[in-house]
Design a protein around this motif. Structure first.
Motif, PDB file in Angstrom:
ATOM      1  N   THR A  92       0.685  -1.475  -0.187  1.00 41.48           N
ATOM      2  CA  THR A  92      -0.162  -0.334   0.026  1.00 41.48           C
ATOM      3  C   THR A  92       1.338   1.572  -0.350  1.00 41.48           C
ATOM      4  N   ALA A  93       2.239   1.175   0.254  1.00 44.27           N
ATOM      5  CA  ALA A  93       3.186   1.944  -0.120  1.00 44.27           C
ATOM      6  C   ALA A  93       3.147   3.099   1.613  1.00 44.27           C
ATOM      7  N   ALA A  94       2.183   2.657   2.422  1.00 40.97           N
ATOM      8  CA  ALA A  94       2.160   3.325   4.200  1.00 40.97           C
ATOM      9  C   ALA A  94       3.750   3.284   4.465  1.00 40.97           C
ATOM     10  N   GLU A  95       3.259   3.771   5.164  1.00 38.06           N
ATOM     11  CA  GLU A  95       4.678   4.312   6.705  1.00 38.06           C
ATOM     12  C   GLU A  95       5.338   2.893   7.091  1.00 38.06           C
ATOM     13  N   PRO A  96       6.357   2.812   7.164  1.00 39.38           N
ATOM     14  CA  PRO A  96       6.455   1.489   7.236  1.00 39.38           C
ATOM     15  C   PRO A  96       6.094   1.305   9.490  1.00 39.38           C
ATOM     16  N   LEU A  97       5.552   0.053   9.439  1.00 39.88           N
ATOM     17  CA  LEU A  97       4.731  -0.121  10.997  1.00 39.88           C
ATOM     18  C   LEU A  97       5.907  -1.038  11.668  1.00 39.88           C
ATOM     19  N   ASP A  98       6.040  -0.392  12.571  1.00 46.94           N
ATOM     20  CA  ASP A  98       7.582  -0.523  13.133  1.00 46.94           C
ATOM     21  C   ASP A  98       6.896  -1.580  14.086  1.00 46.94           C
ATOM     22  N   GLU A  99       5.564  -2.292  14.887  1.00 48.16           N
ATOM     23  CA  GLU A  99       5.085  -2.721  15.607  1.00 48.16           C
ATOM     24  C   GLU A  99       5.333  -4.254  14.914  1.00 48.16           C
ATOM     25  N   LEU A 100       4.654  -4.826  13.451  1.00 51.58           N
ATOM     26  CA  LEU A 100       4.937  -6.073  12.630  1.00 51.58           C
ATOM     27  C   LEU A 100       6.518  -6.212  12.835  1.00 51.58           C
ATOM     28  N   TYR A 101       7.159  -5.144  12.628  1.00 51.07           N
ATOM     29  CA  TYR A 101       9.134  -5.477  12.147  1.00 51.07           C
ATOM     30  C   TYR A 101       9.389  -6.377  13.375  1.00 51.07           C
ATOM     31  N   GLU A 102       8.906  -5.450  14.425  1.00 47.27           N
ATOM     32  CA  GLU A 102       8.899  -5.746  15.759  1.00 47.27           C
ATOM     33  C   GLU A 102       8.834  -7.104  15.554  1.00 47.27           C
ATOM     34  N   ALA A 103       7.637  -7.462  15.899  1.00 48.51           N
ATOM     35  CA  ALA A 103       7.290  -8.651  16.140  1.00 48.51           C
ATOM     36  C   ALA A 103       8.126  -9.572  15.611  1.00 48.51           C
ATOM     37  N   LEU A 104       8.091  -9.532  14.321  1.00 51.26           N
ATOM     38  CA  LEU A 104       8.761 -10.549  13.514  1.00 51.26           C
ATOM     39  C   LEU A 104      10.156 -10.873  13.702  1.00 51.26           C
ATOM     40  N   ALA A 105      10.857  -9.832  14.060  1.00 48.88           N
ATOM     41  CA  ALA A 105      12.331 -10.352  15.167  1.00 48.88           C
ATOM     42  C   ALA A 105      11.507 -11.048  15.868  1.00 48.88           C
ATOM     43  N   GLY A 106      11.324 -11.090  17.069  1.00 55.71           N
ATOM     44  CA  GLY A 106      10.630 -11.994  18.104  1.00 55.71           C
ATOM     45  C   GLY A 106      10.513 -13.347  17.781  1.00 55.71           C
ATOM     46  N   VAL A 107       9.613 -13.302  17.003  1.00 60.17           N
ATOM     47  CA  VAL A 107       9.356 -14.781  15.657  1.00 60.17           C
ATOM     48  C   VAL A 107      11.342 -15.111  15.647  1.00 60.17           C
ATOM     49  N   LEU A 108      11.806 -14.542  14.855  1.00 62.62           N
ATOM     50  CA  LEU A 108      12.641 -14.929  13.758  1.00 62.62           C
ATOM     51  C   LEU A 108      13.718 -15.606  14.786  1.00 62.62           C
ATOM     52  N   ASN A 109      14.177 -15.396  16.455  1.00 62.58           N
ATOM     53  CA  ASN A 109      15.089 -15.666  17.506  1.00 62.58           C
ATOM     54  C   ASN A 109      14.316 -16.703  18.087  1.00 62.58           C
ATOM     55  N   GLU A 110      13.592 -17.241  18.025  1.00 67.24           N
ATOM     56  CA  GLU A 110      12.907 -18.163  18.767  1.00 67.24           C
ATOM     57  C   GLU A 110      13.328 -19.691  18.315  1.00 67.24           C
ATOM     58  N   GLU A 111      13.991 -20.483  18.157  1.00 69.38           N
ATOM     59  CA  GLU A 111      13.329 -21.806  17.480  1.00 69.38           C
ATOM     60  C   GLU A 111      13.020 -22.765  17.761  1.00 69.38           C
ATOM     61  N   GLU A 112      12.857 -23.588  16.439  1.00 66.02           N
ATOM     62  CA  GLU A 112      11.235 -24.595  16.444  1.00 66.02           C
ATOM     63  C   GLU A 112      11.650 -25.562  17.169  1.00 66.02           C
ATOM     64  N   SER A 113      10.387 -26.450  17.797  1.00 61.98           N
ATOM     65  CA  SER A 113       9.891 -26.967  18.051  1.00 61.98           C
ATOM     66  C   SER A 113       8.891 -28.313  17.571  1.00 61.98           C
ATOM     67  N   THR A 114       9.402 -29.320  17.824  1.00 60.65           N
ATOM     68  CA  THR A 114       8.494 -30.881  17.824  1.00 60.65           C
ATOM     69  C   THR A 114       6.719 -30.750  17.832  1.00 60.65           C
ATOM     70  N   HIS A 115       6.265 -29.981  18.888  1.00 57.58           N
ATOM     71  CA  HIS A 115       4.998 -29.379  18.774  1.00 57.58           C
ATOM     72  C   HIS A 115       4.615 -28.038  18.410  1.00 57.58           C
ATOM     73  N   CYS A 116       3.205 -28.006  18.404  1.00 60.81           N
ATOM     74  CA  CYS A 116       2.570 -26.548  18.468  1.00 60.81           C
ATOM     75  C   CYS A 116       1.068 -26.574  19.905  1.00 60.81           C
ATOM     76  N   TYR A 117       1.014 -24.939  19.084  1.00 60.86           N
ATOM     77  CA  TYR A 117      -0.494 -25.200  20.015  1.00 60.86           C
ATOM     78  C   TYR A 117      -1.604 -24.548  19.034  1.00 60.86           C
ATOM     79  N   LYS A 118      -2.322 -25.256  19.072  1.00 55.65           N
ATOM     80  CA  LYS A 118      -3.790 -24.864  18.641  1.00 55.65           C
ATOM     81  C   LYS A 118      -4.546 -24.590  19.171  1.00 55.65           C
ATOM     82  N   ASN A 119      -5.853 -23.122  18.819  1.00 52.31           N
ATOM     83  CA  ASN A 119      -5.979 -22.744  19.950  1.00 52.31           C
ATOM     84  C   ASN A 119      -7.477 -21.908  19.027  1.00 52.31           C
ATOM     85  N   TYR A 120      -8.627 -22.989  19.489  1.00 52.04           N
ATOM     86  CA  TYR A 120     -10.240 -23.058  18.686  1.00 52.04           C
ATOM     87  C   TYR A 120     -11.024 -22.655  19.245  1.00 52.04           C
ATOM     88  N   LEU A 121     -11.299 -20.758  19.120  1.00 47.92           N
ATOM     89  CA  LEU A 121     -12.534 -20.222  19.347  1.00 47.92           C
ATOM     90  C   LEU A 121     -13.590 -20.354  19.608  1.00 47.92           C
TER      91      LEU A 121
END
Length: 338
Positions: A79-108
């Motif tokens: 959309t050519a909008a200004e960068p959204l810092d919160e998105l990049y901060e969230a991605l940086a946090g995930v990139l620093n994680e190690e992958e697990s053999t299990h995950c969670y799923k939450n069904y509302l």
């Protein structure tokens, strides 16, 4: 065009359940962003997904969250909008994680309930496919929530419970008197018990002795005021006896995604025959949900039912969208008549 709030909720339901990323409403998001540039909608989606308390405590896999954020950033950048810092901060946090053999799923679920499950990231793990939730289980749970009266204040026996989604959803929304989860694979049973406890349900104490004696926990817990009473039973369809099955006194029997192999369906039918009217005081209602992956297997199951003298009818499709998300249309429920 969907309202921003509705769009955010649709992202939330699918993301928290870690449904396929392609099923999320990306095209509508892009259309909305182009019509109304700005950060409020993206921040709302971020709050309802990555930053949601359920995701923080019980996160989907690292890979899933990384791909989700990458796609969200691409839509924002288009959309050519200004960068959204919160998105990049969230991605940086995930990139620093190690992958697990299990995950969670939450069904509302409707009315504010939620089912949280630990799942294996491998499609086949430990020699079983029972460590993930299949679409037929979602479909059956959605149908059950539309027909609560069939389960309310009754004893329900679930065959092939897997890691527990259908049963936990029914326990939380349909008010059964007793719910008996069952499976035969030790690793599945272990994961099943963990998921039941994770969702705040209290298991009846297991009786000691041979594996089928777990079923005795049903009587042992009769004095417990908890409703529903929840039992996990190791149930081998090939070796379970008529006495053991009749002793459970189920009013309703359900199963999801157990019709995928001729040998399995033969064992299922053989077990159901042990619950014939001549054996049980009351004949239970039986509902089997399955995804039709192979038309020949489906037709063979029907032929086996006919040969065994078990009647059947197709249950009409239901419209529940609160749980089904992107469930494929080739999921069917059969009601069986013993």
């Amino acid at each position: 065009m969907a309202e921003p709030c509705e769009l955010g909720t649709r992202f939330q339901h699918r993301f928290l359940a870690a449904r396929q990323l392609g099923s999320l409403p990306w095209a509508e998001l892009e259309q909305t962003l182009r019509a109304s540039p700005g950060c409020s909608l993206l921040l709302e989606i971020l709050r309802k997904t990555i930053l949601h308390p359920l995701c923080v405590r019980y996160p989907p896999s690292t890979k899933y969250r990384r791909c989700f954020l990458t796609q969200l950033i691409k839509k924002h950048e288009s959309t050519a909008a200004e960068p959204l810092d919160e998105l990049y901060e969230a991605l940086a946090g995930v990139l620093n994680e190690e992958e697990s053999t299990h995950c969670y799923k939450n069904y509302l679920l409707p009315r504010g309930a939620c089912v949280t499950l630990v799942e294996s990231l491998a499609m086949i793990s430990g020699g079983t496919t029972g460590l993930v939730t299949w679409d037929a289980a979602l479909h059956l749970a959605g149908w059950a929530m539309e027909h609560r009266e069939l389960f309310s204040d009754r004893t329900v026996l679930e065959l092939g419970s897997g890691i527990g989604f259908t049963g936990i959803a029914i326990c939380k929304t349909c008010n059964p008197k007793t719910y008996i989860f069952s499976d035969c694979h030790h690793q599945v049973l272990k994961q099943l018990r963990e998921n039941i406890c994770l969702n705040g349900l209290v298991l009846e104490p297991e009786a000691s002795g041979h594996a089928p004696a777990e079923l005795q926990g049903l009587e042992a817990g009769a004095a417990n005021n908890q409703k529903p009473q929840v039992v996990v039973a190791k149930l081998d369809w090939g070796s379970v006896t008529e006495k053991q099955l009749v002793g459970l006194q189920p009013d309703v029997i359900i199963a999801a995604d157990v019709v995928y192999d001729p040998e399995v369906t033969s064992a299922l039918i053989g077990m159901l025959q042990k619950l014939s009217p001549s054996q049980a005081a009351t004949t239970p209602e039986v509902y089997v949900a399955f995804t039709i992956r192979n038309q020949d297997t489906y037709l063979l199951f029907q032929a086996q039912l006919d040969k065994a003298g078990i009647g059947w009818q197709i249950i009409p499709a239901h419209s529940n969208t609160g749980v089904l998300y992107d469930v494929q249309p080739n999921v069917t429920i059969l009601q069986l008549f013993l």
